[in-house]
Design an enzyme around this catalytic site. Structure first.
Site, PDB file in Angstrom:
ATOM      1  N   PRO A   1     -67.273  23.188  13.230  1.00  6.90           N
ATOM      2  CA  PRO A   1     -66.669  24.470  12.860  1.00  6.90           C
ATOM      3  C   PRO A   1     -65.309  24.650  13.546  1.00  6.90           C
ATOM      4  O   PRO A   1     -65.149  24.295  14.723  1.00  6.90           O
ATOM      5  CB  PRO A   1     -67.666  25.515  13.365  1.00  6.90           C
ATOM      6  CG  PRO A   1     -68.938  24.784  13.606  1.00  6.90           C
ATOM      7  CD  PRO A   1     -68.579  23.357  13.889  1.00  6.90           C
ATOM      8  N   GLY A  56     -63.753  21.895  19.960  1.00  5.33           N
ATOM      9  CA  GLY A  56     -62.686  20.899  19.980  1.00  5.33           C
ATOM     10  C   GLY A  56     -62.424  20.275  18.624  1.00  5.33           C
ATOM     11  O   GLY A  56     -62.063  19.100  18.525  1.00  5.33           O
ATOM     12  N   ALA A  61     -58.952  18.522  18.176  1.00 10.18           N
ATOM     13  CA  ALA A  61     -58.801  17.246  18.901  1.00 10.18           C
ATOM     14  C   ALA A  61     -59.648  16.159  18.255  1.00 10.18           C
ATOM     15  O   ALA A  61     -59.231  14.992  18.174  1.00 10.18           O
ATOM     16  CB  ALA A  61     -59.200  17.435  20.367  1.00 10.18           C
ATOM     17  N   ALA A  62     -60.832  16.521  17.760  1.00  7.86           N
ATOM     18  CA  ALA A  62     -61.718  15.503  17.166  1.00  7.86           C
ATOM     19  C   ALA A  62     -61.139  14.988  15.845  1.00  7.86           C
ATOM     20  O   ALA A  62     -61.132  13.780  15.585  1.00  7.86           O
ATOM     21  CB  ALA A  62     -63.110  16.081  16.953  1.00  7.86           C
ATOM     22  N   ASP A  67     -59.978  19.071  26.247  1.00  7.48           N
ATOM     23  CA  ASP A  67     -60.628  18.783  24.954  1.00  7.48           C
ATOM     24  C   ASP A  67     -60.342  17.346  24.517  1.00  7.48           C
ATOM     25  O   ASP A  67     -61.255  16.576  24.207  1.00  7.48           O
ATOM     26  CB  ASP A  67     -60.123  19.741  23.858  1.00  7.48           C
ATOM     27  CG  ASP A  67     -60.650  21.151  24.031  1.00  7.48           C
ATOM     28  OD1 ASP A  67     -61.173  21.461  25.111  1.00  7.48           O
ATOM     29  OD2 ASP A  67     -60.534  21.949  23.075  1.00  7.48           O
TER      30      ASP A  67
HETATM   31  C1  MEV Z   1     -60.558  25.223  25.157  1.00 10.06           C
HETATM   32  O1  MEV Z   1     -61.570  24.353  24.693  1.00 10.06           O
HETATM   33  C2  MEV Z   1     -60.583  25.300  26.656  1.00 10.06           C
HETATM   34  C3  MEV Z   1     -59.561  26.233  27.278  1.00 10.06           C
HETATM   35  O2  MEV Z   1     -59.748  26.135  28.698  1.00 10.06           O
HETATM   36  C4  MEV Z   1     -58.141  25.865  26.920  1.00 10.06           C
HETATM   37  C5  MEV Z   1     -57.677  24.572  27.564  1.00 10.06           C
HETATM   38  O3  MEV Z   1     -58.279  24.091  28.508  1.00 10.06           O
HETATM   39  O4  MEV Z   1     -56.642  24.066  27.096  1.00 10.06           O
HETATM   40  C6  MEV Z   1     -59.815  27.673  26.887  1.00 10.06           C
END
Ligand code: MEV
Length: 310
Positions: free
Chosen positions: A96, A102, A105-106, A147
């Site tokens: 989702p 993530g 990124a994935a 991520d």
């Molecule tokens: C996002 O998955 C995690 C956060 O800490 C942002 C980041 O680390 O870049 C909210």
């Protein structure tokens, strides 16, 4: 076919942007895949992103494109000093979007793996991570890099921005329930809002960031000792601090309370917040009851996740 799995942050999101540690693990229940097929000569490179209804043609322009997939493909071509091949790459993802898993990124990692392999290169982890991080900046503004790091290396990590990610051991298997709230939210916005709070009242909100860092350092010891009860208590404290940083929501708080009310050892939001997912730490005996309570409280989707002892 190339793929990359989602990630879950166990503790430390947001504070990790400010140099505090965070702990994250891959979440293979959700994946992004990229499938490359040859295109007729002269057709060039096309990315088919059916899930978001996009067909993207990739050219080597000097300007940064406004689409992250196109940007990822361009960065890869530049890094490999290659022209766009005659290729069609189909992207699919069960992750989702905007839900703390993530997804960006994935999808980027799967695409770059597929394109670089089609060009006859297999990028090593560090090279891939650098490219995915560049694209993450387009998604999130000032990402910590956690991520892309977890997703590219596919291993649990204790992560501090700018440092080599460290593996950690887990003394005893730990069982989690991951529940997606079904609400998507922008990490760029939540990270920006936390930045404004920290800048406006550094003592109060900077204190929260430091307190989260302290929790994560303690949590690492709990993971190593396999102390689920102590880890659960730290997750609850972490959620309270994230709420004070304004990145929770009524629904996320209800999911956390429902899990705790049904006996979970700990529960907290995971990822950027305001939407996205909540993780609950449970014993195997509690799992059914906590899952039912999460569904009742509005969980949109629910997955079990076990962190094996190692
Ligand atoms: C996002 O998955 C995690 C956060 O800490 C942002 C980041 O680390 O870049 C909210």
């Amino acid at each position: 076919m190339h793929s990359a799995s989602a990630k879950i942050i166990l503790l430390g999101e947001h504070a990790v942007v400010y140099g505090q540690p965070a702990i994250a693990v891959p979440f293979p229940a959700l994946t992004a895949t990229a499938h490359a097929t040859d295109a007729p000569p002269g057709d060039g490179l096309t990315i088919l992103a059916h899930d978001v209804g996009r067909v993207l043609r990739v050219h080597l322009d000097d300007e940064t494109p406004d689409n992250a997939l196109t940007y990822a493909a361009q960065l890869t071509l530049h890094a490999l000093n290659a022209r766009p091949p005659d290729l069609s790459i189909e992207i699919r993802s069960t992750i989702p979007i905007g839900s703390g898993f993530g997804s960006g990124a994935a999808v980027t990692a799967a695409l770059i793996r597929s394109l670089s392999a089609a060009l006859g290169h297999s990028l090593d982890g560090d090279a891939l991570n650098t490219l995915v991080y560049e694209v993450e900046k387009m998604h999130h503004g000032t990402p910590s890099g956690i991520d892309n790091t977890v997703i590219v290396f596919g291993r649990p990590v204790y992560f501090v921005r700018g440092q080599t990610p460290e593996p950690f051991s887990v003394g005893r298997a730990l069982h989690f329930l991951v529940s997606d709230s079904g609400v998507s939210a922008s990490t760029r916005e939540t990270v920006g809002d936390v930045r404004r709070l920290v800048d406006s009242e550094p003592e109060q909100y900077g204190g929260h960031i430091e307190a989260i860092g302290h929790i994560v350092r303690e949590a690492r010891g709990c993971l190593e000792a396999g102390d689920a009860a102590a880890l659960g208590a730290l997750m609850i404290q972490d959620h309270d601090l994230l709420r004070a940083l304004t990145v929770s929501s009524g629904l996320l708080d209800r999911l956390v309370e429902a899990a705790l009310g049904a006996g979970a050892l700990g529960a907290k939001l995971s990822g950027g917040g305001r939407g996205g997912n909540v993780i609950a730490l449970v014993t195997p005996e509690q799992a059914g009851r906590v899952a039912a309570a999460l569904r009742e409280a509005g969980a949109h989707q629910l997955w079990p996740m076990t962190l094996e002892a190692r």
